[in-house]
Scaffold this active site. Structure first.
Site, PDB file in Angstrom:
ATOM      1  CG  HIS A  85       1.961   8.456  -0.812  1.00  0.00           C
ATOM      2  ND1 HIS A  85       0.935   8.186  -1.679  1.00  0.00           N
ATOM      3  CD2 HIS A  85       1.442   8.420   0.437  1.00  0.00           C
ATOM      4  CE1 HIS A  85      -0.171   8.001  -0.970  1.00  0.00           C
ATOM      5  NE2 HIS A  85       0.112   8.135   0.302  1.00  0.00           N
ATOM      6  CG  ASP A 108       2.945   8.782   8.247  1.00  0.00           C
ATOM      7  OD1 ASP A 108       2.013   9.203   8.950  1.00  0.00           O
ATOM      8  OD2 ASP A 108       2.828   7.868   7.429  1.00  0.00           O
TER       9      ASP A 108
HETATM   10  N1  ACO Z   1      13.423   5.043   0.994  1.00  0.00           N
HETATM   11  C1  ACO Z   1      14.243   4.582   0.030  1.00  0.00           C
HETATM   12  N2  ACO Z   1      13.838   4.087  -1.174  1.00  0.00           N
HETATM   13  C2  ACO Z   1      12.506   4.066  -1.383  1.00  0.00           C
HETATM   14  C3  ACO Z   1      11.571   4.539  -0.423  1.00  0.00           C
HETATM   15  C4  ACO Z   1      12.079   5.043   0.780  1.00  0.00           C
HETATM   16  N3  ACO Z   1      11.252   5.502   1.742  1.00  0.00           N
HETATM   17  N4  ACO Z   1      10.331   4.401  -0.907  1.00  0.00           N
HETATM   18  C5  ACO Z   1      10.451   3.852  -2.128  1.00  0.00           C
HETATM   19  N5  ACO Z   1      11.769   3.650  -2.420  1.00  0.00           N
HETATM   20  C6  ACO Z   1      12.311   3.108  -3.679  1.00  0.00           C
HETATM   21  C7  ACO Z   1      12.134   1.605  -3.741  1.00  0.00           C
HETATM   22  O1  ACO Z   1      13.257   0.919  -3.235  1.00  0.00           O
HETATM   23  C8  ACO Z   1      11.940   1.373  -5.225  1.00  0.00           C
HETATM   24  O2  ACO Z   1      13.200   1.392  -5.833  1.00  0.00           O
HETATM   25  P1  ACO Z   1      13.475   0.503  -7.179  1.00  0.00           P
HETATM   26  O3  ACO Z   1      12.572   1.065  -8.225  1.00  0.00           O
HETATM   27  O4  ACO Z   1      14.936   0.735  -7.440  1.00  0.00           O
HETATM   28  O5  ACO Z   1      13.144  -0.913  -6.810  1.00  0.00           O
HETATM   29  C9  ACO Z   1      11.183   2.632  -5.698  1.00  0.00           C
HETATM   30  O6  ACO Z   1      11.519   3.660  -4.734  1.00  0.00           O
HETATM   31  C10 ACO Z   1       9.661   2.462  -5.729  1.00  0.00           C
HETATM   32  O7  ACO Z   1       9.255   1.951  -4.477  1.00  0.00           O
HETATM   33  P2  ACO Z   1       8.002   0.980  -4.280  1.00  0.00           P
HETATM   34  O8  ACO Z   1       8.141   0.272  -2.979  1.00  0.00           O
HETATM   35  O9  ACO Z   1       7.834   0.138  -5.510  1.00  0.00           O
HETATM   36  O10 ACO Z   1       6.841   2.029  -4.237  1.00  0.00           O
HETATM   37  P3  ACO Z   1       5.416   1.775  -3.615  1.00  0.00           P
HETATM   38  O11 ACO Z   1       4.505   2.745  -4.278  1.00  0.00           O
HETATM   39  O12 ACO Z   1       5.035   0.336  -3.684  1.00  0.00           O
HETATM   40  O13 ACO Z   1       5.607   2.119  -2.058  1.00  0.00           O
HETATM   41  C11 ACO Z   1       5.639   3.183   0.034  1.00  0.00           C
HETATM   42  C12 ACO Z   1       5.178   3.251  -1.431  1.00  0.00           C
HETATM   43  C13 ACO Z   1       5.214   1.839   0.664  1.00  0.00           C
HETATM   44  C14 ACO Z   1       4.960   4.292   0.834  1.00  0.00           C
HETATM   45  C15 ACO Z   1       7.186   3.341   0.075  1.00  0.00           C
HETATM   46  O14 ACO Z   1       7.573   4.584  -0.482  1.00  0.00           O
HETATM   47  C16 ACO Z   1       7.758   3.206   1.509  1.00  0.00           C
HETATM   48  O15 ACO Z   1       7.986   2.094   1.968  1.00  0.00           O
HETATM   49  N6  ACO Z   1       7.958   4.368   2.225  1.00  0.00           N
HETATM   50  C17 ACO Z   1       8.426   4.338   3.594  1.00  0.00           C
HETATM   51  C18 ACO Z   1       7.262   4.053   4.523  1.00  0.00           C
HETATM   52  C19 ACO Z   1       6.319   5.221   4.671  1.00  0.00           C
HETATM   53  O16 ACO Z   1       6.732   6.345   4.905  1.00  0.00           O
HETATM   54  N7  ACO Z   1       5.014   4.928   4.555  1.00  0.00           N
HETATM   55  C20 ACO Z   1       3.966   5.932   4.749  1.00  0.00           C
HETATM   56  C21 ACO Z   1       3.154   6.106   3.522  1.00  0.00           C
HETATM   57  S1  ACO Z   1       2.001   7.406   3.782  1.00  0.00           S
HETATM   58  C22 ACO Z   1       0.751   6.706   4.667  1.00  0.00           C
HETATM   59  O17 ACO Z   1       0.479   5.530   4.661  1.00  0.00           O
HETATM   60  C23 ACO Z   1      -0.044   7.639   5.465  1.00  0.00           C
END
Ligand code: ACO
Length: 432
Positions: free
Chosen positions: A309, A367
């Site tokens: 998140h 979720d």
């Molecule tokens: N699985 C694996 N790796 C992940 C995940 C994941 N679900 N989420 C983040 N990471 C990693 C990224 O690859 C990144 O790695 P790096 O630093 O080596 O490049 C690091 O963690 C940070 O990730 P970002 O994408 O920069 O974090 P951001 O805050 O932009 O994204 C998000 C948050 C979009 C929710 C992300 O965690 C994701 O895509 N999760 C899966 C989708 C999801 O469950 N979304 C629901 C959110 S809750 C809602 O909207 C109600």
């Protein structure tokens, strides 16, 4: 905005010094007020994705991402989910306080009397293909409300703003249920105003003229809880979209349609659908390590859906309550040895012990469990995000009203760092 904070940030550019004020809220990080920055320095700030930018002042919802806390108007979400109900939470979000008994009665009456759609809107549904994604239908029908309710389009009239708000909170369950019925080929079921909000939604989804839906208090409560837990989440992508659309003076129905469109994406509200699809794709516990290593692989775009998140760097407080609800619902329905749930529980356990997820502070989000509950209730995955949209409508509206009540409101108009071509001479097509 009053600023009693004496703190300042000193900005030095080519020996020129500028003071930028620091503003404090009631809690949370302080902010550097850069509103005069361009004027005094001819510089913009650069923050794609708004990772360090507060886009507005708000008193509706507070998240402490490190502690895993979520407050609606100061009240802990976990307490609201147990002690309150969705319409009381709607009142709280909209008006800022918990209602007294007569206020809640009056509010509930007002919402309940608006549950029916204009009969003409039914023809609008019929224009869609039967296999359309319900989010496409809901987005379209929500936008179309602007053409049905002309007496509540004046955004400068607080009374019309309130009427539009009540209409949307009341009608979204009907729109979402009709989108579902349309996809199944069953007739639309009119709302039943003797039922409460969540029960009425289940009734509209699962009743058929030949057979009434038998309601169950545990399922009604679980549905109501899902609504409460999704009702608001401060300046997330869809809420910011609603604010941005609203900042131009667009009508309330169109602004909420913009929020629905944004919510649809798999990185936002679409994640619950994507999460259940992923759990089914994993299929069995022995395949979990394969998916964990794919999630960690930089060259693989795969991510564990339902994990991570932008704000929470701890357990999502909504996920905790959702997990309890999942257990209750599956126990009631006698499906607690369900394969998807087993995969979900094992995946959660493994991910929480894995260095990659620990280091990056990736915890299950709301979720992760909501899809399991909704599927057990009988909803197809395509209905998960529409149900989220239904619940989030009150949050979007509360922010939209807050924005319009702010005397300092401005149209949202970000700037950019231009990296394109400099001025070029036009060449006639024959000479190119
Ligand atoms: N699985 C694996 N790796 C992940 C995940 C994941 N679900 N989420 C983040 N990471 C990693 C990224 O690859 C990144 O790695 P790096 O630093 O080596 O490049 C690091 O963690 C940070 O990730 P970002 O994408 O920069 O974090 P951001 O805050 O932009 O994204 C998000 C948050 C979009 C929710 C992300 O965690 C994701 O895509 N999760 C899966 C989708 C999801 O469950 N979304 C629901 C959110 S809750 C809602 O909207 C109600």
């Amino acid at each position: 905005m009053q600023n009693n904070n004496k703190k300042k940030v000193l900005l030095e550019i080519n020996n020129n010094k500028f003071d930028l004020p620091i503003i404090s809220g009631s809690t949370g990080p302080e902010v550097i007020d850069i509103r005069t920055l361009y004027k005094i320095s001819n510089l913009f700030t650069f923050d794609p994705g708004f990772t360090s930018t507060a886009s507005c002042e708000s008193s509706i919802t507070f998240i402490d991402g490190d502690k895993g806390k979520l407050l609606y108007r100061g009240f802990d979400i976990a307490e609201l989910a147990i002690k309150s109900n969705f319409l009381e939470v709607c009142y709280l979000l909209l008006y800022g306080n918990l209602p007294k008994k007569d206020q809640l009665f009056d509010f509930t009456q007002r919402v309940t009397r608006h549950t029916m759609l204009h009969e003409q809107m039914i023809y609008f549904f019929r224009g869609f293909r039967r296999d359309a994604h319900p989010m496409a239908i809901i987005c379209g029908v929500q936008g179309a409300m602007s053409s049905f309710y002309h007496d509540s389009l004046d955004i400068n009239d607080p009374w019309q703003r309130e009427v539009a708000s009540i209409r949307m909170i009341a009608k979204l369950p009907t729109i979402v249920a009709y989108a579902y019925k349309y996809s199944t080929g069953q007739p639309f079921v009119y709302p039943n105003n003797s039922l409460d909000y969540a029960e009425n939604f289940l009734h509209m989804c699962f009743s058929v003229p030949a057979e009434k839906y038998k309601s169950n208090p545990v399922l009604n409560k679980a549905m109501d809880r899902i609504f409460i837990l999704h009702a608001d989440h401060e300046q997330n992508a869809s809420t910011s979209t609603v604010r941005l659309a609203g900042s131009s003076g667009a009508n309330p129905f169109a602004c909420i349609a913009a929020g629905i469109a944004c919510l649809w994406g798999p990185a936002h509200g679409g994640a619950n659908e994507a999460c259940l699809d992923m759990l089914k794709e994993i299929g069995s516990i022995d395949r979990i390590p394969e998916f964990i290593s794919r999630a960690k692989d930089k060259n693989d775009p795969f991510r564990l859906m339902g994990f991570g998140h932008r704000v929470y760097k701890n357990f999502d407080p909504r996920a905790k309550v959702m997990k309890e609800s999942a257990d209750e619902v599956l126990n009631l329905l006698g499906i607690n040895n369900n394969k998807t749930l087993q995969v979900a529980k094992e995946l959660e356990k493994i991910a929480l012990e894995d260095d990659y997820f620990i280091e990056k502070k990736l915890y299950p989000n709301v979720d992760f469990y909501s899809g399991i509950i909704l599927e057990a209730m009988g909803f197809p995955t395509s209905m998960f995000t529409p149900i989220f949209a239904l619940a989030r409508t009150v949050g979007w509206i509360s922010h939209w009203i807050e924005m319009h009540s702010d005397p300092e409101k401005k149209i949202g108009r970000p700037r950019q760092l231009y990296t394109g071509s400099l001025e070029k001479k036009f060449i006639n097509i024959k000479d190119r």
